[in-house]
Design a protein around this motif. Structure first.
Motif, PDB file in Angstrom:
ATOM      1  N   THR A   6      19.660  -9.946  -4.861  1.00  0.00           N
ATOM      2  CA  THR A   6      19.277 -11.308  -3.441  1.00  0.00           C
ATOM      3  C   THR A   6      17.346 -11.969  -3.452  1.00  0.00           C
ATOM      4  O   THR A   6      16.897 -12.862  -3.708  1.00  0.00           O
ATOM      5  CB  THR A   6      19.400 -11.210  -1.854  1.00  0.00           C
ATOM      6  N   ALA A  18      20.605 -17.571  -2.832  1.00  0.00           N
ATOM      7  CA  ALA A  18      20.054 -16.437  -2.195  1.00  0.00           C
ATOM      8  C   ALA A  18      20.285 -16.899  -0.793  1.00  0.00           C
ATOM      9  O   ALA A  18      20.810 -15.719  -0.483  1.00  0.00           O
ATOM     10  CB  ALA A  18      18.325 -16.123  -2.069  1.00  0.00           C
ATOM     11  N   LEU A  22      22.920 -14.842   1.179  1.00  0.00           N
ATOM     12  CA  LEU A  22      22.681 -13.802   2.548  1.00  0.00           C
ATOM     13  C   LEU A  22      23.220 -14.802   3.525  1.00  0.00           C
ATOM     14  O   LEU A  22      23.426 -13.607   5.127  1.00  0.00           O
ATOM     15  CB  LEU A  22      21.022 -13.910   2.792  1.00  0.00           C
ATOM     16  N   THR A  35      17.771  -8.779   6.667  1.00  0.00           N
ATOM     17  CA  THR A  35      19.279  -9.829   6.240  1.00  0.00           C
ATOM     18  C   THR A  35      18.173 -11.249   6.927  1.00  0.00           C
ATOM     19  O   THR A  35      18.486 -12.230   6.234  1.00  0.00           O
ATOM     20  CB  THR A  35      20.607  -9.477   6.316  1.00  0.00           C
TER      21      THR A  35
END
Length: 82
Positions: A6, A18, A22, A35
């Motif tokens: 990420t 990305a 997540l 996160t």
């Protein structure tokens, strides 16, 4: 492993992918503050302020002592979103 992947996507400006990574991670670990904060940052960069605000509100609920997230909710994003 996911963090480095990420981070590479984020650094390369591949924000859509990305955020997908997540969001998938949060489906299995919805209280992961790191996160959430990274996802909130991506949303802000994408101009998705309503989504970013929601994410940072979750961070503040999970980690009330997180001053930066609280600042974003109360001042920076909160005012821009109104």
């Amino acid at each position: 492993m996911i963090e480095s992947y990420t981070a590479s996507l984020y650094a390369s400006g591949i924000l859509d992918r990305a955020s997908d990574v997540l969001e998938t991670r949060l489906a299995t670990d919805p209280t992961n503050v790191d996160t959430l904060k990274t996802l909130g940052s991506i949303y802000r960069k994408q101009g998705r302020l309503a989504d970013a605000l929601g994410v940072y509100q979750r961070v503040v609920a999970l980690a009330p002592g997180d001053a930066y997230s609280r600042f974003l909710v109360e001042v920076k994003i909160g005012r821009a979103h109104v």
